[in-house]
Write an enzyme that holds these catalytic residues in place. Structure first.
Site, PDB file in Angstrom:
ATOM      1  N   HIS A   3     -11.730   6.872  -9.835  1.00 46.88           N
ATOM      2  CA  HIS A   3     -10.352   7.369  -9.708  1.00 46.88           C
ATOM      3  C   HIS A   3      -9.563   7.231 -11.017  1.00 46.88           C
ATOM      4  CE1 HIS A   3      -9.583   8.725  -5.663  1.00 46.88           C
ATOM      5  NE2 HIS A   3     -10.103   7.639  -5.112  1.00 46.88           N
ATOM      6  N   ARG A   9     -10.359  -3.518   7.886  1.00 42.34           N
ATOM      7  CA  ARG A   9     -10.682  -2.237   7.259  1.00 42.34           C
ATOM      8  C   ARG A   9     -10.811  -1.162   8.341  1.00 42.34           C
ATOM      9  NH1 ARG A   9     -15.960  -0.861   3.413  1.00 42.34           N
ATOM     10  NH2 ARG A   9     -15.235   1.219   2.826  1.00 42.34           N
ATOM     11  N   MET A  10      -9.976  -0.117   8.241  1.00 41.97           N
ATOM     12  CA  MET A  10      -9.892   0.864   9.326  1.00 41.97           C
ATOM     13  C   MET A  10     -11.205   1.589   9.577  1.00 41.97           C
ATOM     14  SD  MET A  10      -6.078   2.478   9.065  1.00 41.97           S
ATOM     15  CE  MET A  10      -6.187   3.107   7.403  1.00 41.97           C
ATOM     16  N   LYS A  11     -11.950   1.828   8.511  1.00 45.02           N
ATOM     17  CA  LYS A  11     -13.239   2.507   8.665  1.00 45.02           C
ATOM     18  C   LYS A  11     -14.114   1.784   9.685  1.00 45.02           C
ATOM     19  CE  LYS A  11     -17.423   3.709   6.067  1.00 45.02           C
ATOM     20  NZ  LYS A  11     -18.160   3.583   4.807  1.00 45.02           N
ATOM     21  N   GLN A  54       0.878  -1.167   0.000  1.00 43.49           N
ATOM     22  CA  GLN A  54       0.000   0.000   0.000  1.00 43.49           C
ATOM     23  C   GLN A  54       0.917   1.219   0.000  1.00 43.49           C
ATOM     24  OE1 GLN A  54      -3.211   0.846  -0.265  1.00 43.49           O
ATOM     25  NE2 GLN A  54      -2.714   2.999   0.129  1.00 43.49           N
ATOM     26  N   PRO A 112      -6.293  -2.579   4.898  1.00 45.88           N
ATOM     27  CA  PRO A 112      -6.810  -1.546   5.810  1.00 45.88           C
ATOM     28  C   PRO A 112      -7.847  -0.590   5.215  1.00 45.88           C
ATOM     29  CG  PRO A 112      -4.575  -0.986   5.089  1.00 45.88           C
ATOM     30  CD  PRO A 112      -4.882  -2.336   4.524  1.00 45.88           C
ATOM     31  N   GLY A 157     -11.135   0.356   2.206  1.00 46.67           N
ATOM     32  CA  GLY A 157     -12.203  -0.234   1.408  1.00 46.67           C
ATOM     33  C   GLY A 157     -11.640  -0.611   0.053  1.00 46.67           C
ATOM     34  N   GLY A 158     -10.932   0.340  -0.546  1.00 46.80           N
ATOM     35  CA  GLY A 158     -10.326   0.075  -1.840  1.00 46.80           C
ATOM     36  C   GLY A 158      -9.170   1.016  -2.076  1.00 46.80           C
ATOM     37  N   MET A 159      -8.288   0.650  -3.005  1.00 46.56           N
ATOM     38  CA  MET A 159      -7.188   1.533  -3.402  1.00 46.56           C
ATOM     39  C   MET A 159      -7.076   1.469  -4.907  1.00 46.56           C
ATOM     40  SD  MET A 159      -4.733   3.652  -2.723  1.00 46.56           S
ATOM     41  CE  MET A 159      -3.802   4.357  -4.092  1.00 46.56           C
ATOM     42  N   GLU A 160      -7.068   2.657  -5.515  1.00 50.72           N
ATOM     43  CA  GLU A 160      -7.262   2.797  -6.957  1.00 50.72           C
ATOM     44  C   GLU A 160      -6.022   2.539  -7.802  1.00 50.72           C
ATOM     45  OE1 GLU A 160      -7.464   5.208  -4.592  1.00 50.72           O
ATOM     46  OE2 GLU A 160      -6.516   7.053  -5.254  1.00 50.72           O
ATOM     47  N   GLU A 169     -10.036  13.174  -4.043  1.00 52.16           N
ATOM     48  CA  GLU A 169     -11.140  12.442  -3.415  1.00 52.16           C
ATOM     49  C   GLU A 169     -12.505  13.115  -3.564  1.00 52.16           C
ATOM     50  OE1 GLU A 169     -10.889   9.507  -2.775  1.00 52.16           O
ATOM     51  OE2 GLU A 169      -8.728   9.196  -2.545  1.00 52.16           O
ATOM     52  N   GLU A 198     -13.609   3.431  -6.859  1.00 54.11           N
ATOM     53  CA  GLU A 198     -12.251   3.167  -7.361  1.00 54.11           C
ATOM     54  C   GLU A 198     -12.195   3.329  -8.885  1.00 54.11           C
ATOM     55  OE1 GLU A 198     -10.317   3.278  -4.970  1.00 54.11           O
ATOM     56  OE2 GLU A 198     -11.793   2.783  -3.430  1.00 54.11           O
ATOM     57  N   TYR A 219     -13.256  14.023   1.037  1.00 53.36           N
ATOM     58  CA  TYR A 219     -14.260  13.339   0.218  1.00 53.36           C
ATOM     59  C   TYR A 219     -15.584  14.095   0.253  1.00 53.36           C
ATOM     60  CZ  TYR A 219     -11.224   9.195   0.613  1.00 53.36           C
ATOM     61  OH  TYR A 219     -10.179   8.330   0.570  1.00 53.36           O
TER      62      TYR A 219
HETATM   63 ZN   LIG Z   1     -10.796   7.519  -3.196  1.00 51.18          ZN
END
Ligand SMILES: [Zn+2]
Ligand SMILES: *[C@@H]1O[C@H](CO)[C@@H](O)[C@H](O)[C@H]1NC(C)=O
Ligand SMILES: *[C@@H]1O[C@H](CO)[C@@H](O)[C@H](O)[C@H]1NC(C)=O
Ligand SMILES: *[C@@H]1O[C@H](CO)[C@@H](O)[C@H](O)[C@H]1NC(C)=O
Ligand SMILES: *[C@@H]1O[C@H](CO)[C@@H](O)[C@H](O)[C@H]1NC(C)=O
Ligand SMILES: *[C@@H]1O[C@H](CO)[C@@H](O)[C@H](O)[C@H]1NC(C)=O
Ligand SMILES: *[C@@H]1O[C@H](CO)[C@@H](O)[C@H](O)[C@H]1NC(C)=O
Ligand SMILES: *[C@@H]1O[C@H](CO)[C@@H](O)[C@H](O)[C@H]1NC(C)=O
Ligand SMILES: *[C@@H]1O[C@H](CO)[C@@H](O)[C@H](O)[C@H]1NC(C)=O
Length: 635
Positions: free
Chosen positions: A316, A585-587, A154, A283, A285-288, A335, A313, A400
């Site tokens: 993005h 997932r940190m959220k 990441q 960690p 939801g998603g990474m683009e 974001e 994503e 966001y």
């Molecule tokens: Zn995003």
């Protein structure tokens, strides 16, 4: 008042100032205004038993300064063996002592007889450390198959420097080639087109190419027992074999989402779109990552109720990946714009109400985040002042949601057709560059002048308080309207429980008909009125609405907050313990830890210690932060 097309000087100068030689990024040591990476070739061995990458990073750089004598790069936790040019002549280099946030500055000294060149190639031999911030090494037990270990990276925000030397700033974009070698049983994927894949009896060699210039934080690598399945014309999913059926099924409409986002913007440039579902400790939801979106299995509950994360994503691919914030202060340009495109796409696919309910739910989250930070805290601004803090510490819903609401507000002044057309010209103008908020403001102002009469344009622009929206801390200065009947239904139902007037039979029926986000709004209303919800009321709601049957983490984590705060769920917090031990997932986990911490700090700490090995290093740090803040407050 529309369509008075005035001849306008298209602000082509903006495209140049976008990569101007005077961008500032506090979070890099690199002298990127003097020399710029154009291409890199990363050639690494991924060694699971030692938990290191080792190999070479070759930077192809272009100098903008004839007198350049030193090149500064970002590294963190790396061992550097040598730095050579393409003919294997050594460069001298030095490494500063570590800065706890930024890592270390690696300085390459250019000998006097080599100064003044336009192009330099640096071949850096190095290895990573097993504790590299960017790299997560999972044991076989942490995977579905339980046979092979697994690794994923990441890089956003400033973690790429722990996996290779970089000019680790979003101001620099380059193309790249990545070569990986692993033991033969591993399958590797990198953010790029796979162009070569070969196994002998011992090893697997793979090559990936990225021919669109991108920033270092988009480099991503995953390796493990991976399988890939094509699910649409351009769309693929990747996961462990145990999940592939479920994942393919959950995202069977991925191609439609991509086409819809594309229809709203400009053609998708990246070729294919691949979505990789990681093990549960991821960690985010998603990474683009381009050509390789990473996502948490939390978005695969089995009933397609969280596919909007994938739409985010996808969005993005234009905002963030094509047009990029030039430093972390301008993160909302990534974001806020992505959230805007996500919600337009969601609206066109799932309807206006679905979109508004999501906007309302996220507004609720961001509202309390802003209050939590404090209305005059700099991190509540769309242009936060970092002053030496880690960019990850400012990560919240503010860029966001406040960013999204600002764009919705601008849309309310010029109309949706113009807003979408504006975004298309913004994308065309700034594609492949990294910009700051002033580029956006001038381009928007130019656009309004181009589309409206001078009088109308002035009238529109004078209404917009850019300072209040962008620079000032606090709540959004103007409230945009996302009310819908569904929203009112959810609040009414929650209120009926708070007033002890709920009809159990109809309440259950109504609640079961809610979408995940509407259930989230229902629970949010309970959280907002937590002082009224005692353990007995919480138990009644839980039983009446059969909350034990809920499978979506969005519903579960919110409910756990109510349950813990009300005292319905007391230490040792069994169901919360199980939840935070099953998903990283940190959220979800951070607010649940916070609730446990407020209720019984010793047990919360014990639960964290038990699960620490399961989490990603970024999540560990974030959870440790809430524990240490608590210590500070009570000390
Ligand atoms: Zn995003
Ligand atoms: C980002 O750039 C702006 C100027 O465009 C500057 O004011 C700000 O301090 C920079 N932020 C960081 C974190 O480097
Ligand atoms: C990993 O490192 C170990 C110990 O140095 C070595 O024996 C092994 O060959 C390495 N594996 C790979 C794939 O390089
Ligand atoms: C990367 O792999 C390709 C294909 O095997 C090979 O042609 C190329 O030389 C490799 N590059 C480096 C730097 O090892
Ligand atoms: C990936 O490959 C496709 C097909 O060859 C190409 O159109 C696309 O530009 C490539 N994408 C990147 C990011 O290199
Ligand atoms: C599939 O994608 C290609 C471009 O990648 C496009 O030319 C073609 O029209 C698409 N086909 C369908 C059925 O969407
Ligand atoms: C920035 O940080 C320094 C050192 O921690 C502190 O003295 C200063 O007050 C801070 N400035 C702002 C604007 O927060
Ligand atoms: C966001 O939530 C706050 C608190 O409930 C509310 O005052 C505000 O009107 C909401 N904003 C929007 C856009 O709904
Ligand atoms: C509760 O709701 C059910 C189902 O809608 C309805 O049949 C019943 O009459 C309601 N009871 C009361 C007391 O309103």
């Amino acid at each position: 008042m529309h369509n008075h097309l005035k001849p306008v000087l298209l602000i082509s100068i903006l495209a140049c100032t976008a990569l101007a030689s005077h961008a500032i990024d506090e979070a890099t040591f690199s002298n990127f205004n003097e020399i710029q990476t154009q291409h890199f070739v990363l050639d690494i061995d991924i060694n699971f038993s030692r938990k290191v990458f080792s190999g070479t990073q070759t930077l192809h750089m272009k100098s903008l300064n004839k007198d350049l004598a030193e090149v500064y790069l970002d590294i963190n936790d790396l061992t550097i063996y040598s730095i050579e040019d393409e003919e294997a002549n050594n460069f001298e280099y030095k490494i500063d002592s570590p800065n706890p946030i930024l890592g270390q500055r690696l300085t390459i000294l250019i000998p006097s007889d080599q100064r003044g060149k336009e192009n330099y190639i640096f071949v850096i031999s190095y290895k990573t450390s097993p504790t590299a911030e960017a790299i997560s090494w999972l044991t076989p037990e942490q995977t579905s198959g339980k046979k092979l270990p697994y690794m994923f990276t990441q890089s956003e925000s400033i973690h790429a420097r722990s996996l290779a030397p970089f000019q680790d700033t979003p101001s620099i974009k380059s193309t790249y080639v990545v070569n990986t070698t692993t033991d033969v049983e591993f399958v590797t994927r990198v953010s790029g087109n796979i162009t070569y894949d070969y196994t002998d009896c011992m090893s697997r060699y793979s090559t990936f190419e990225m021919n669109i210039p991108v920033q270092s934080y988009l480099l991503a690598i995953a390796s493990g027992n991976l399988v890939e399945r094509r699910i649409g014309n351009r769309t693929f999913v990747i996961s462990e074999p145990e999940e592939i059926e479920k994942v393919a099924n959950e995202f069977s409409e991925l191609e439609d989402f991509l086409s819809e986002a594309e229809r709203l913007t400009i053609p998708y440039e990246w070729g294919v779109y691949k979505l990789l579902i990681l093990p549960p400790s991821f960690p985010f939801g998603g990474m683009e990552n381009p050509l390789l979106t990473f996502a948490s299995p939390a978005i695969v509950p089995g009933d397609k109720s969280s596919v909007d994360v994938a739409i985010h994503e996808i969005a993005h691919s234009w905002f963030g990946n094509l047009v990029t914030n030039n430093n972390w202060t301008n993160f909302w340009l990534n974001e806020g714009f992505t959230t805007f495109l996500e919600r337009k796409t969601v609206r066109n696919i799932f309807g206006e109400d679905f979109m508004k309910v999501t906007a309302k739910l996220e507004n609720q989250t961001v509202y309390f985040e802003i209050l939590d930070y404090g209305l005059d805290n700099g991190f509540t601004s769309l242009h936060p002042v970092f002053n030496g803090t880690h960019p990850d510490e400012a990560l919240s819903d503010i860029p966001y949601e406040k960013g999204f609401q600002f764009l919705i507000y601008l849309e309310s002044l010029i109309g949706e057709d113009y807003m979408l057309e504006f975004l298309r010209s913004y994308l065309k103008n700034f594609a492949y560059t990294s910009i700051d908020v002033t580029n956006f403001i001038s381009f928007f102002s130019e656009y309004v002048h181009q589309k409206f009469t001078t009088t109308d344009a002035e009238k529109i622009l004078s209404k917009i308080d850019f300072d209040a929206w962008i620079y000032a801390p606090g709540l959004p200065p103007i409230t945009v309207d996302f009310e819908t009947k569904e929203y009112n239904d959810a609040i009414e139902l929650a209120q009926s429980f708070l007033d002890a007037k709920a009809n159990a039979t109809s309440a259950l029926q109504i609640f079961k008909s809610f979408s995940v986000n509407l259930k989230g709004l229902f629970i949010s209303h309970l959280i907002d009125n937590q002082e009224i919800v005692d353990d007995c009321m919480a138990q009644y709601i839980y039983d009446t609405l059969q909350l034990g049957d809920e499978i979506n983490g969005e519903v579960v984590f919110r409910w756990l907050i109510v349950a813990i705060r009300s005292g319905q769920l007391r230490a040792p917090f069994e169901s919360a313990d199980e939840f935070v031990g099953s998903i990283g997932r940190m959220k979800y986990v951070i607010p649940v830890y916070q609730a446990m911490l407020d209720s019984n700090a010793a047990i919360a700490k014990e639960i964290f210690n038990k699960h620490e090995d399961f989490y990603h290093p970024i999540a560990i740090k974030a959870i440790q932060d809430i524990f240490s803040e608590d210590v500070l407050i009570s000390a």
